[in-house]
Design an enzyme around this catalytic site. Structure first.
Site, short mmCIF file in Angstrom:
data_model
loop_
_atom_site.label_atom_id
_atom_site.label_comp_id
_atom_site.label_asym_id
_atom_site.label_seq_id
_atom_site.Cartn_x
_atom_site.Cartn_y
_atom_site.Cartn_z
N ASN A 110 0.88 -1.17 0.00
CA ASN A 110 0.00 0.00 0.00
C ASN A 110 0.92 1.21 0.00
O ASN A 110 1.40 1.65 1.04
CB ASN A 110 -0.89 -0.04 1.25
CG ASN A 110 -1.85 1.12 1.31
OD1 ASN A 110 -1.78 2.03 0.48
ND2 ASN A 110 -2.72 1.10 2.29
N ARG A 117 -2.36 -2.01 -3.65
CA ARG A 117 -3.60 -1.26 -3.45
C ARG A 117 -3.52 -0.01 -4.33
O ARG A 117 -2.56 0.76 -4.25
CB ARG A 117 -3.70 -0.83 -1.99
CG ARG A 117 -4.93 0.01 -1.78
CD ARG A 117 -4.94 0.66 -0.43
NE ARG A 117 -6.18 1.40 -0.29
CZ ARG A 117 -6.31 2.48 0.46
NH1 ARG A 117 -5.28 2.93 1.15
NH2 ARG A 117 -7.46 3.10 0.55
N HIS A 148 -13.00 2.41 -0.45
CA HIS A 148 -13.00 1.34 0.57
C HIS A 148 -13.58 0.03 0.01
O HIS A 148 -14.05 -0.82 0.77
CB HIS A 148 -13.85 1.69 1.81
CG HIS A 148 -13.35 2.84 2.62
ND1 HIS A 148 -14.19 3.75 3.20
CD2 HIS A 148 -12.09 3.21 2.97
CE1 HIS A 148 -13.48 4.65 3.87
NE2 HIS A 148 -12.20 4.34 3.74
N ARG A 160 -13.12 14.90 7.89
CA ARG A 160 -13.88 15.32 6.70
C ARG A 160 -15.36 15.42 7.02
O ARG A 160 -15.87 14.60 7.80
CB ARG A 160 -13.69 14.29 5.57
CG ARG A 160 -12.29 14.23 5.03
CD ARG A 160 -12.10 13.03 4.10
NE ARG A 160 -11.16 12.07 4.64
CZ ARG A 160 -11.03 10.82 4.23
NH1 ARG A 160 -11.77 10.37 3.24
NH2 ARG A 160 -10.15 10.01 4.78
N GLU A 206 -8.22 -5.53 4.89
CA GLU A 206 -8.01 -5.15 3.49
C GLU A 206 -6.78 -5.86 2.89
O GLU A 206 -6.78 -6.21 1.72
CB GLU A 206 -7.89 -3.63 3.38
CG GLU A 206 -9.25 -2.98 3.59
CD GLU A 206 -9.21 -1.49 3.85
OE1 GLU A 206 -9.34 -0.73 2.90
OE2 GLU A 206 -9.04 -1.10 5.03
#
Ligand code: AMP
Length: 403
Positions: free
Chosen positions: A10, A92, A181, A242, A385
């Site tokens: 990643n 990823r 996601h 956010r 993940e």
């Protein structure tokens, strides 16, 4: 020796995280992170097979230097990129645009497409691409697979993916709802079917991925039909820093009336909003602690967060028509029992309910937190993940090899 291991990379804007997974034994013989790439004191933390941790601090100017350091540490443990046990690298990649609805073996055309998508994910795709290019240079013979955060959401029908914007403008600039996601949503759905002992194809599931970034998705028979993130990971739920959904007029107002620059607004929306904006903390643990002590700002942040969650659960009920399970995952979803309780409270008429002893029990692994009488299951399913990326990579490479 059969190759049974997948290295998951990643590669972000200033960090590279990695895990080596053995797809036959389920073991993870190595993992680590390189942080602060490009800064004078980059840090590489590596954990090897025997659990031994090694830390190195030195300047790593770019992703190439970072990946060389990763390859070096793996080689020192006898698990280098040329090891016969290594089957492939799974990368990823955050934005796969409209082109990618499944993992792909990386070739020059795929690299070029990831590059073309940089304007849609300027913070993420350049680092992802640098990771792919460097890994290819280090061992050109090793299969490299790109696994996209957006791919799972490519099954969304056009009416869920479209913004009601002028079509020509939207199409020219590839403005539509992509969702993110995706590897987490896909993994959690499969695990939920296992937990319920039912076929995924029969189930309608609402997945709530509540981490520092947060997104919800409505999944019918294993296919995503709607998700809360859009063109960028700013839309939808309230997140750590956010705001999630916002009247677009707010942005015009900030520019025209408050005189903020585009970069200033970008910074406000990505780093100074959400839970941080409301109460100064983005960590739900801290917010729950402060709420218990009677802190008003923390209470408001919690309530705004939960109210938005409830609205999405309600919306996805309407989208799916029938719901079999509501599933919580990621840092907040897996750990914050008060958030789960508050989000489901009042929805009992619709079907889901939470039993307090199960919700607050300190249990690990996938579990049901709803009482037996509930018509709709409520579950906590830890996401993974890395395992999902490794599984998708392994399946693609063994399929292509005719294995
Ligand atoms: P993630 O992005 O999935 O790693 O989630 C990170 C977030 O999970 C943190 O910012 C915390 O808000 C939240 N979190 C982690 N552990 C806990 C906990 N025990 N209780 C409440 N929230 C937690």
């Amino acid at each position: 020796m059969t190759a049974t291991r997948v290295l998951v990379l990643n590669s972000g804007s200033s960090s590279v995280k990695y895990q080596l997974l053995d797809m036959v034994t389920g073991r993870r013989p190595a993992a680590g992170i390189v942080e602060r790439i490009g800064e004078p004191a980059s840090r590489h933390l590596h954990t090897g097979a025997d659990g031994e941790r090694r830390e190195r601090v030195r300047r790593m100017a770019d992703h190439e230097a970072a990946l060389e350091s990763v390859a070096g540490e793996l080689a020192a443990d006898g698990m280098g990129l040329d090891s016969p046990e290594l089957l492939a690298i799974g990368h990823r990649v955050v934005h796969g645009g409209e082109a990618f609805s499944a993992p792909v073996a990386v070739d020059e055309e795929v690299e070029a497409e990831i590059e073309r998508l940089i304007p849609l994910a300027p913070l993420h795709n350049p680092g992802n691409l640098a990771g792919i290019r460097t890994a290819r240079a280090l061992n050109p013979a090793l299969p490299q697979v790109a696994v996209f955060d957006t791919a799972f959401h490519r099954t969304m029908p056009e009416h869920a993916a479209r913004y009601a914007l002028d079509v020509a403008t939207a199409d020219e600039h590839r403005i539509r709802r992509y969702g993110f996601h995706g590897t987490s949503h896909a993994y959690v759905c499969r695990k939920t079917a296992e937990l319920l002992g039912r076929e995924l194809s029969e189930l309608n599931i609402i997945v709530l991925h509540l981490g520092n970034g947060a997104s919800a998705s409505a999944v019918a028979g294993g296919r995503c039909v709607d998700t809360s993130m859009g063109l960028t990971p700013l839309e939808g739920l309230v997140m750590g820093t956010r705001p999630g959904d916002l009247d677009p007029g707010v942005i015009i107002h900030l520019a025209r009336v408050a005189g903020m620059s585009v970069d200033g607004i970008d910074h406000l929306l990505n780093h100074r909003s959400g839970l941080t904006g409301l109460c100064g903390d983005n960590d739900m643990r801290e917010i729950c602690r402060r709420t218990d002590e009677g802190d008003e700002a923390a209470r408001l942040a919690f309530d705004v967060y939960v109210h938005r969650l409830k609205k999405y659960i309600g919306a996805y009920y309407a989208v799916l028509g029938r719901v079999d399970a509501v599933v919580f995952t990621a840092g907040v979803g897996e750990n914050a029992a008060p958030v789960r309780a508050a989000a489901i409270s009042g929805l009992e008429e619709l079907g889901p309910a939470v039993r307090a002893e199960l919700n607050f029990a300190r249990t690990e692994g996938p579990r049901l937190i709803s009482p037996e009488y509930a018509r709709v299951a409520v579950a906590v399913v830890p996401t993974d993940e890395e395992l999902e990326i490794a599984t998708q990579t392994y399946e693609l490479v063994t399929r292509e090899a005719g294995g």
